[in-house]
Design a protein around this motif. Structure first.
Motif, PDB file in Angstrom:
ATOM      1  N   MET A  88       1.006  -1.404  -0.010  1.00  0.00           N
ATOM      2  CA  MET A  88      -0.052   0.005   0.011  1.00  0.00           C
ATOM      3  C   MET A  88       0.905   1.373  -0.018  1.00  0.00           C
ATOM      4  O   MET A  88       1.770   1.553   0.882  1.00  0.00           O
ATOM      5  CB  MET A  88      -1.004  -0.077   1.071  1.00  0.00           C
ATOM      6  N   SER A 122      -7.130   8.755   2.150  1.00  0.00           N
ATOM      7  CA  SER A 122      -6.443   8.002   1.035  1.00  0.00           C
ATOM      8  C   SER A 122      -5.338   7.750   1.705  1.00  0.00           C
ATOM      9  O   SER A 122      -4.345   6.823   1.112  1.00  0.00           O
ATOM     10  CB  SER A 122      -6.305   8.845  -0.241  1.00  0.00           C
ATOM     11  N   VAL A 172      -5.425   3.617   6.588  1.00  0.00           N
ATOM     12  CA  VAL A 172      -5.904   2.047   6.301  1.00  0.00           C
ATOM     13  C   VAL A 172      -6.692   1.944   7.649  1.00  0.00           C
ATOM     14  O   VAL A 172      -6.371   2.457   8.646  1.00  0.00           O
ATOM     15  CB  VAL A 172      -4.878   1.359   6.433  1.00  0.00           C
ATOM     16  N   LYS A 212     -14.491   2.455   3.515  1.00  0.00           N
ATOM     17  CA  LYS A 212     -14.588   2.754   2.113  1.00  0.00           C
ATOM     18  C   LYS A 212     -15.420   3.987   1.528  1.00  0.00           C
ATOM     19  O   LYS A 212     -14.829   4.640   0.500  1.00  0.00           O
ATOM     20  CB  LYS A 212     -15.107   1.259   1.305  1.00  0.00           C
ATOM     21  N   ASN A 271      -8.291   3.066   2.725  1.00  0.00           N
ATOM     22  CA  ASN A 271      -7.955   1.731   2.541  1.00  0.00           C
ATOM     23  C   ASN A 271      -8.552   0.711   3.400  1.00  0.00           C
ATOM     24  O   ASN A 271      -8.581   1.123   4.693  1.00  0.00           O
ATOM     25  CB  ASN A 271      -6.272   1.563   2.263  1.00  0.00           C
ATOM     26  N   THR A 272      -8.603  -0.320   3.297  1.00  0.00           N
ATOM     27  CA  THR A 272      -9.526  -1.302   4.298  1.00  0.00           C
ATOM     28  C   THR A 272      -8.829  -2.697   4.198  1.00  0.00           C
ATOM     29  O   THR A 272      -8.160  -3.234   3.139  1.00  0.00           O
ATOM     30  CB  THR A 272     -10.953  -1.362   4.041  1.00  0.00           C
ATOM     31  N   GLU A 319     -19.416  -4.917  -4.249  1.00  0.00           N
ATOM     32  CA  GLU A 319     -18.266  -4.456  -4.577  1.00  0.00           C
ATOM     33  C   GLU A 319     -17.984  -3.260  -3.380  1.00  0.00           C
ATOM     34  O   GLU A 319     -16.963  -3.072  -2.804  1.00  0.00           O
ATOM     35  CB  GLU A 319     -18.288  -3.586  -5.867  1.00  0.00           C
ATOM     36  N   ARG A 326     -16.517  -5.146  -0.339  1.00  0.00           N
ATOM     37  CA  ARG A 326     -15.182  -5.768  -0.736  1.00  0.00           C
ATOM     38  C   ARG A 326     -14.028  -4.817  -0.177  1.00  0.00           C
ATOM     39  O   ARG A 326     -13.875  -4.005  -0.724  1.00  0.00           O
ATOM     40  CB  ARG A 326     -15.054  -6.020  -2.188  1.00  0.00           C
ATOM     41  N   PRO A 327     -13.362  -5.447   0.865  1.00  0.00           N
ATOM     42  CA  PRO A 327     -12.232  -5.096   1.299  1.00  0.00           C
ATOM     43  C   PRO A 327     -10.906  -4.989   0.419  1.00  0.00           C
ATOM     44  O   PRO A 327     -10.942  -5.918  -0.448  1.00  0.00           O
ATOM     45  CB  PRO A 327     -11.695  -5.814   2.563  1.00  0.00           C
ATOM     46  N   ASP A 328     -10.135  -4.128   0.552  1.00  0.00           N
ATOM     47  CA  ASP A 328      -8.892  -3.947  -0.340  1.00  0.00           C
ATOM     48  C   ASP A 328      -7.949  -5.659   0.036  1.00  0.00           C
ATOM     49  O   ASP A 328      -7.326  -5.832  -0.986  1.00  0.00           O
ATOM     50  CB  ASP A 328      -7.984  -2.940  -0.099  1.00  0.00           C
ATOM     51  N   TYR A 329      -7.989  -5.798   1.443  1.00  0.00           N
ATOM     52  CA  TYR A 329      -7.253  -6.949   1.605  1.00  0.00           C
ATOM     53  C   TYR A 329      -8.146  -7.771   2.764  1.00  0.00           C
ATOM     54  O   TYR A 329      -8.807  -7.406   3.611  1.00  0.00           O
ATOM     55  CB  TYR A 329      -6.076  -6.324   2.244  1.00  0.00           C
TER      56      TYR A 329
END
Length: 204
Positions: A1, A147, A150, A164, A169-170, A186, A189-192
């Motif tokens: 990230m 941005s 996290v 989100k 970031n998540t 979507e 939906r987490p980034d990770y």
């Protein structure tokens, strides 16, 4: 990230293992009300898919009271202090959590309070997740753009979705009852996604 300056954590079932508290609460409900254990746990798991208060709603369905929270059974997940120590050398750390009063005192008692520069808990903030206000309060205190931050938490509804929406970031940590949740679109939906807090370090 890239360009990350701040990492915010949820507390319960993210840094703090609440499994014994939850087990004891269920045990007391079942024993005090002579409930069928299998039926009660089945109902709890049904609610766990969609709500943070699975035991409370299950108890309501059975028409019984919910006992106190057994906070004395809370424990940090293994290696949490080492994880925070490592991350704090590269990032600023914060907490955004739905908690009763005294969160700073509690994390200090676990010897992890020193790693956090911002602690925003619902009892003191006057609002709670998933309200975007509590996230904005933390970001404002941190002087951080979404941005550049996290959010790490165990719940899609309380942690991932609102973060989100703000452009953070998540990271979804599939621990506790929230592991029974599922991503439906979507927006959720987490980034990770990681299976334990110990796996977070590898992302950074």
């Amino acid at each position: 990230m890239e360009n990350i300056k701040w990492i915010f954590f949820d507390l319960g079932s993210t840094l703090v293992d609440e499994s014994e508290c939850l087990k004891e609460r269920c045990k007391v409900i079942i024993e005090q009300n002579n409930l069928d254990a299998d039926e009660f746990y089945k109902k709890v798991l049904e609610y766990a898919e969609k709500d943070a208060f699975a035991i409370r709603w299950a108890a309501q369905d059975f028409g019984v009271a919910v006992p106190k929270w057994f906070g004395e059974l809370e424990r940090l997940y293994p290696d949490v202090e080492e994880i925070l120590k490592n991350l704090s050398q590269k990032f600023k750390l914060g907490i955004i959590a739905n908690q009763v009063t005294g969160t700073q005192k509690r994390i200090d008692s676990w010897d992890i309070g020193k790693y956090f520069d911002v602690v925003v808990a619902s009892a003191e903030a006057g609002c709670e997740k998933p309200d975007l206000k509590i996230f904005n309060m933390a970001l404002k205190q941190a002087k951080c753009n979404p941005s550049e931050a996290v959010m790490i938490g165990d719940r899609l509804d309380n942690d991932i979705i609102p973060a989100k929406k703000l452009g953070m970031n998540t990271v979804w940590v599939r621990q506790g009852f929230a592991k029974f949740q599922s991503v439906k679109n979507e927006l959720e939906r987490p980034d990770y996604i990681v299976e334990s807090i110990a796996d977070v370090v590898d992302l950074f």
